[in-house]
Write a protein that holds these residues in place. Sequence first.
Motif, short mmCIF file in Angstrom:
data_model
loop_
_atom_site.label_atom_id
_atom_site.label_comp_id
_atom_site.label_asym_id
_atom_site.label_seq_id
_atom_site.Cartn_x
_atom_site.Cartn_y
_atom_site.Cartn_z
N GLU A 56 -6.69 1.09 5.74
CA GLU A 56 -5.01 0.12 4.58
C GLU A 56 -3.83 1.46 5.41
OE1 GLU A 56 -3.20 -3.15 3.77
OE2 GLU A 56 -4.95 -2.91 3.34
N GLU A 57 -4.25 2.67 4.86
CA GLU A 57 -3.28 3.92 5.71
C GLU A 57 -3.18 3.68 6.85
OE1 GLU A 57 -3.17 8.67 5.40
OE2 GLU A 57 -4.75 7.47 4.23
N LYS A 58 -3.91 3.17 8.00
CA LYS A 58 -3.61 2.75 8.98
C LYS A 58 -2.55 1.54 9.74
CE LYS A 58 -5.47 2.12 14.03
NZ LYS A 58 -7.08 2.36 14.84
N VAL A 59 -2.99 0.48 9.16
CA VAL A 59 -2.01 -0.90 8.69
C VAL A 59 -0.48 -0.13 8.09
CG1 VAL A 59 -1.22 -3.18 7.24
CG2 VAL A 59 -4.39 -1.87 8.19
N MET A 60 -0.49 0.39 6.88
CA MET A 60 0.63 0.83 7.03
C MET A 60 1.25 1.59 7.83
SD MET A 60 1.30 3.18 3.58
CE MET A 60 1.37 5.03 4.63
N SER A 61 1.53 3.07 8.15
CA SER A 61 1.55 3.74 9.65
C SER A 61 1.94 2.31 10.60
CB SER A 61 0.49 4.69 9.87
OG SER A 61 0.46 5.32 8.93
N THR A 62 1.15 1.84 11.33
CA THR A 62 1.62 0.88 12.30
C THR A 62 3.31 -0.14 12.05
OG1 THR A 62 -0.62 -0.05 12.81
CG2 THR A 62 0.96 -1.09 13.57
N ILE A 63 3.00 -0.51 10.43
CA ILE A 63 4.10 -1.19 9.33
C ILE A 63 5.43 -0.17 9.80
CG2 ILE A 63 5.52 -2.04 7.96
CD1 ILE A 63 2.94 -3.37 7.57
N PHE A 79 0.63 -1.35 0.31
CA PHE A 79 -0.12 -0.16 0.11
C PHE A 79 0.44 1.33 0.10
CE2 PHE A 79 -2.22 3.26 2.45
CZ PHE A 79 -3.53 3.60 1.60
N ARG A 80 0.20 2.31 -0.75
CA ARG A 80 1.29 3.82 -0.60
C ARG A 80 0.33 4.87 -0.92
NH1 ARG A 80 6.23 2.65 -1.81
NH2 ARG A 80 6.86 1.24 -3.28
N LYS A 81 0.31 5.82 -0.19
CA LYS A 81 -0.47 6.67 0.42
C LYS A 81 -1.04 6.40 -1.37
CE LYS A 81 0.34 8.53 5.21
NZ LYS A 81 0.59 9.52 5.63
N PRO A 82 -2.38 8.21 -1.38
CA PRO A 82 -2.04 8.24 -2.70
C PRO A 82 -1.95 9.86 -2.47
CG PRO A 82 -4.29 8.38 -0.61
CD PRO A 82 -3.33 7.45 -0.03
N GLU A 83 -1.58 10.03 -3.94
CA GLU A 83 -1.14 10.97 -3.86
C GLU A 83 -2.27 12.39 -2.96
OE1 GLU A 83 -0.89 12.07 -8.53
OE2 GLU A 83 0.05 10.53 -8.46
N GLN A 84 -3.48 12.56 -2.94
CA GLN A 84 -3.77 13.50 -2.00
C GLN A 84 -3.64 14.23 -0.37
OE1 GLN A 84 -5.36 11.38 -3.52
NE2 GLN A 84 -6.97 10.63 -2.78
N ALA A 85 -2.43 12.32 0.06
CA ALA A 85 -2.47 11.98 1.47
C ALA A 85 -2.21 13.98 1.76
CB ALA A 85 -1.91 10.87 1.68
N GLN A 86 -1.24 14.35 1.50
CA GLN A 86 -0.43 15.53 2.43
C GLN A 86 -1.64 16.22 2.11
OE1 GLN A 86 2.47 15.58 2.56
NE2 GLN A 86 1.84 17.84 4.02
N THR A 87 -2.28 16.65 1.24
CA THR A 87 -3.64 17.65 0.91
C THR A 87 -4.45 17.38 2.18
OG1 THR A 87 -3.45 17.64 -1.69
CG2 THR A 87 -5.53 18.40 -0.45
N ASN A 88 -5.02 15.68 2.09
CA ASN A 88 -5.83 15.62 3.09
C ASN A 88 -5.30 15.83 4.40
OD1 ASN A 88 -7.78 14.92 1.22
ND2 ASN A 88 -7.06 12.57 1.73
N ALA A 89 -4.14 15.29 4.72
CA ALA A 89 -3.39 15.88 5.87
C ALA A 89 -3.32 17.47 6.44
CB ALA A 89 -1.76 15.44 5.24
N TRP A 90 -3.83 18.01 5.35
CA TRP A 90 -3.63 19.77 5.61
C TRP A 90 -5.05 20.11 5.92
CZ3 TRP A 90 0.52 22.57 6.92
CH2 TRP A 90 1.99 22.67 6.74
N LEU A 91 -5.72 19.27 5.09
CA LEU A 91 -7.50 19.79 5.72
C LEU A 91 -7.69 19.25 6.92
CD1 LEU A 91 -8.74 17.96 1.96
CD2 LEU A 91 -8.75 20.73 3.64
#
Length: 344
Positions: free
Chosen positions: A290-297, A30-42
């Motif tokens: 899946e993003e939480k799984v990725m962060s845990t890994i 799994f890789r974060k989608p391209e809009q992940a950084q935008t979502n982080a700022w939101l």
Amino acid sequence: MENVDETLPEMPDENITASTAEPVVYPPKFRKPEQAQTNAWLRSITSLALYLALGYVIFKQWEVLLLITAIVMIHEFGHFFAMKFFGYSELGIFFIPLLGAYVSGTKREVSQKQSAIILLAGPLPGIIIGMIFFGLNQQGGHYLFGMSYTFIGLLFIILNVLNLLPIYPLDGGQLLNRVFLDEDSIWSKLFIFISIGLLGWFAISRYLSTHNSFYFVLMVFPLMMLFRLAGDKKLTGIEKKIEGEGIHLDVDYAGMPDADYWKIRNILIADHPSFKDLKPTPPFEFDVKEEKVMSTIQGLLHRHVIQDISPVGKIVIAVTWVAAFIAPWLLDMYEFVRTGYIPR
């Protein structure tokens, strides 16, 4: 004579394997989608809006609330730009209503020297700004949005000096733990437990003596730290199981084989309470978690702390740290702190 069939039975070819099972083909991790950084700022903007809304309920005065918010933002942007300069990725600023804010970011090789600069880059600019405001108002008469320069200066200084106290997870506590203690040592763990005790004692004793609900809210810090320690202990057990399967964790996420991602994911599903509801693989399908799984890994992968500060460097950091406490008092601030009277 009787015709006898002397044809020997066909023997299996030794080069043909007994099993016809196809090798497992693992899809990309799994890789974060391209809009992940935008979502982080939101999420940062949303947390700031909530921070302001709840802050107004407490302070009832927009000018004071906005001043405190400005102090917090200057502090956190100091950390943010220092981390960005040193190559941290996935940066974000998140506000915790009534409690403050924090900057998040990831980096596999963590330098002690860089960590010290990052931790000091938050409180030092605020202390300097506070001293400038305080010094400009020695003769009185200077106001900004109805607040005296003295009040503004003292608030900048007090909030940032408090953050330098050697109590984890304040900046001062993290500085002590990262630079002067070995984070994997018993002394580091003892220091964190002492910090939890001090924070809990302060919050409870102040609440009982003042009945101010704000001090009760401060119990969030020691409770969060206890939950984190419990979570770290659980992850240590999972880490041992992963390494027992022959999976190496001494890599960064980008360089980790796809097969290892899916194998670790199955171990998390089996042993981590947050992922019990996920389906193990195969089939290889991403979940909404899946993003939480990725962060845990990513948190399980080994991080390298580079011991790059000499004894002289540690002395310089210690002197800078102490100077940050002493410098405000050179402006004759003691009387204001002692009496508690700060002219607005």
